[in-house]
Enzyme design. Structure first.
Site, short mmCIF file in Angstrom:
data_model
loop_
_atom_site.label_atom_id
_atom_site.label_comp_id
_atom_site.label_asym_id
_atom_site.label_seq_id
_atom_site.Cartn_x
_atom_site.Cartn_y
_atom_site.Cartn_z
CG HIS A 36 26.94 15.87 99.24
ND1 HIS A 36 26.74 16.15 100.58
CD2 HIS A 36 25.50 15.65 98.68
CE1 HIS A 36 25.55 16.23 100.92
NE2 HIS A 36 24.87 16.04 99.95
N GLY A 54 31.23 7.26 97.24
CA GLY A 54 30.99 7.85 96.05
C GLY A 54 31.79 7.29 94.85
CE1 TYR A 82 18.27 17.45 95.07
CE2 TYR A 82 17.37 15.03 95.04
CZ TYR A 82 17.92 16.16 96.01
OH TYR A 82 18.52 16.12 97.27
CB THR A 98 26.34 15.55 105.82
OG1 THR A 98 25.80 14.41 105.81
CG2 THR A 98 26.93 16.05 104.61
C1 LIG Z 1 19.77 12.55 95.07
C2 LIG Z 1 20.73 12.57 96.16
C3 LIG Z 1 20.53 12.86 97.25
C4 LIG Z 1 21.46 13.06 98.39
N1 LIG Z 1 21.22 13.45 99.59
C5 LIG Z 1 21.80 13.60 100.58
C6 LIG Z 1 21.37 13.93 101.81
O1 LIG Z 1 20.40 14.37 102.27
N2 LIG Z 1 22.44 14.00 102.85
C7 LIG Z 1 23.72 13.48 102.68
O2 LIG Z 1 24.67 13.66 103.66
N3 LIG Z 1 24.08 13.07 101.58
C8 LIG Z 1 23.32 13.28 100.35
N4 LIG Z 1 23.74 12.68 99.17
C9 LIG Z 1 25.02 12.09 98.89
C10 LIG Z 1 25.04 10.49 99.31
O3 LIG Z 1 24.95 10.33 100.79
C11 LIG Z 1 26.55 10.27 98.87
O4 LIG Z 1 27.32 10.89 99.56
C12 LIG Z 1 26.77 10.26 97.36
O5 LIG Z 1 25.59 9.72 96.60
C13 LIG Z 1 27.99 9.61 96.79
O6 LIG Z 1 28.11 9.32 95.57
P1 LIG Z 1 27.39 8.61 94.52
O7 LIG Z 1 26.04 8.80 94.20
O8 LIG Z 1 28.41 8.48 93.40
O9 LIG Z 1 27.54 7.09 95.13
C14 LIG Z 1 22.74 12.63 98.16
C15 LIG Z 1 23.11 12.10 96.89
C16 LIG Z 1 22.17 12.24 95.98
C17 LIG Z 1 22.49 11.52 94.61
#
Ligand SMILES: Cc1cc2nc3c(=O)[nH]c(=O)nc-3n(C[C@H](O)[C@H](O)[C@H](O)COP(=O)(O)O)c2cc1C
Length: 384
Positions: free
Chosen positions: A281, A313, A29, A160
């Site tokens: 994301h 990201g 996940y 978001t």
């Molecule tokens: C396990 C996981 C859960 C996430 N849950 C959310 C969330 O609830 N809301 C949101 O806006 N972004 C969520 N994201 C996206 C992160 O905020 C972020 O944009 C993303 O992790 C950036 O990429 P990176 O993992 O390569 O740094 C999630 C990312 C991951 C990996």
């Protein structure tokens, strides 16, 4: 042998340790993304296709890497993006991440799908904090989140916008990952072989999604995949007008997350946002979307003097942060760089992951001959 956070020196080390510590549905996940995961890979590769050009003899004994973002001075141009379900990754969850962020005086975000409440976070942390909002069909739920953030002194609201439907996360489909996790034949052995995780899950504080549970049963009492949650609970009819209304209702700093085009970046200024997160994301939504780093220059050139631009990201190294700042980002943010570490070692792991990247930023700034973040600019970079 990679069995302790002390032996982790970079994001990939934490990732390997997280993989050993987590039941496979939970690991995938975090680690997985949409469709063929092209965008997930591209988000980091984009940084690797640009080279840094250092200068020497600049007197770099004392350098300053602090920056101002959404009205707050933060020690480091990097923060903790909001991510869902953190207590599934480590029983300390959001509290561990908040403590690490407070320790380094940087922003951290909690998700609408956080496993800690807005009230608890507000009470425990005075350091810069963001609440990430998914706009739900249930207006009462939206209002409740905004009002709680006001009462509990959150510094910014991040809406978001890239999650209007759930991304096609095929690893989750294969593993059967849901919130709350369900034990089925497929995953049973994995939970049985990770007794530390399973005992923590079963016997520590009950799993809950406090922002949601008075309004919806899905996610807390009824198992649902995260993709299905987005596709059924979020409001697909929202437009810029709704964002303007929420901005007026909230009244504080507004950050719009998931902006990828110049056209949208300009609209963010019109609706009164103070920051944008250029983000796909983490590749978890639209596969084939461009990398945030690849979109940065054109967005900064168009709006960088009017709004704080955050590159979100793909960050796995301090040098990635330097490259984004050289193109004009005010700061960077990321999820997996700290989530692997949270899973690997709770608060201590998260602290160590951030510290290692912060040390890389300081070391690389000195090697680049930069005294402050203002010294980073396009002349430092060459695209291959
Ligand atoms: C396990 C996981 C859960 C996430 N849950 C959310 C969330 O609830 N809301 C949101 O806006 N972004 C969520 N994201 C996206 C992160 O905020 C972020 O944009 C993303 O992790 C950036 O990429 P990176 O993992 O390569 O740094 C999630 C990312 C991951 C990996």
């Amino acid at each position: 042998m990679l069995n302790s956070i002390k032996n982790c020196f970079n994001t990939e080390d934490f990732r390997k340790l997280a993989k050993r510590k987590l039941p496979f549905p939970v690991f995938h996940y975090i680690d997985g993304a949409a469709d063929d995961e092209v965008t997930l890979r591209r988000n980091t590769q984009a940084f690797e296709e640009v080279d840094l050009i250092p200068n020497v003899l600049k007197g770099v004994e004392n350098i300053d890497i602090s920056t101002e973002l959404m009205g707050k001075r933060i020690s480091t141009p990097l923060f903790f993006s909001p991510t869902a379900l953190q207590r599934l990754f480590h029983h300390q969850g959001e509290i561990a991440v908040g403590k690490a962020a407070q320790n380094f005086n940087t922003f951290f975000g909690i998700s609408s799908l956080a496993t800690a409440s807005i009230e608890e976070i507000g009470e425990k942390f005075s350091s810069p904090k963001i609440f990430q909002m998914y706009i739900h069909k249930d207006k009462g739920l939206n209002d409740s989140m905004i009002e709680k953030c006001k009462i509990n002194n959150f510094d910014a609201l991040a809406i978001t916008l890239d999650t209007i439907v759930g991304g096609n996360r095929e690893r989750d489909l294969r593993t059967g990952f849901t919130s709350p996790p369900k034990l089925d034949f497929n995953s049973f052995l994995s939970y049985a072989f990770h007794p530390e995780w399973t005992l923590n899950y079963l016997f520590r504080k009950k799993f809950e999604l406090p922002q949601l549970q008075d309004f919806v049963s899905e996610g807390t009492n009824i198992n649902i995949s995260v993709g299905d949650y987005f596709s059924t609970m979020l409001d697909q009819s929202i437009t810029w007008k709704d964002i303007e209304e929420i901005k007026n209702q909230w009244g504080g700093h507004l950050c719009l997350k998931g902006i990828m085009s110049v056209e949208d970046a300009k609209k963010c200024i019109d609706v009164g946002a103070t920051a944008i997160m250029i983000s796909n994301h983490g590749g978890r939504q639209l596969d084939g979307s461009r990398a945030p780093f690849d979109q940065l220059a054109e967005i900064v050139d168009a709006v960088g003097d009017k709004i704080d631009v955050i590159c979100d990201g793909g960050i796995r190294r301090g040098s990635h942060v330097l490259k984004a700042l050289s193109l004009g980002a005010k700061a960077c943010s990321g999820g997996r760089y700290y989530l692997y570490a949270l899973a690997a070692g709770g608060y201590e792991g998260t602290l160590r992951a951030f510290q290692l990247i912060q040390e890389e930023i300081i070391r690389d700034m000195k090697l680049m001959g930069c005294n402050s973040l203002k010294d980073l600019n396009k002349d430092n970079l060459r695209f291959r």
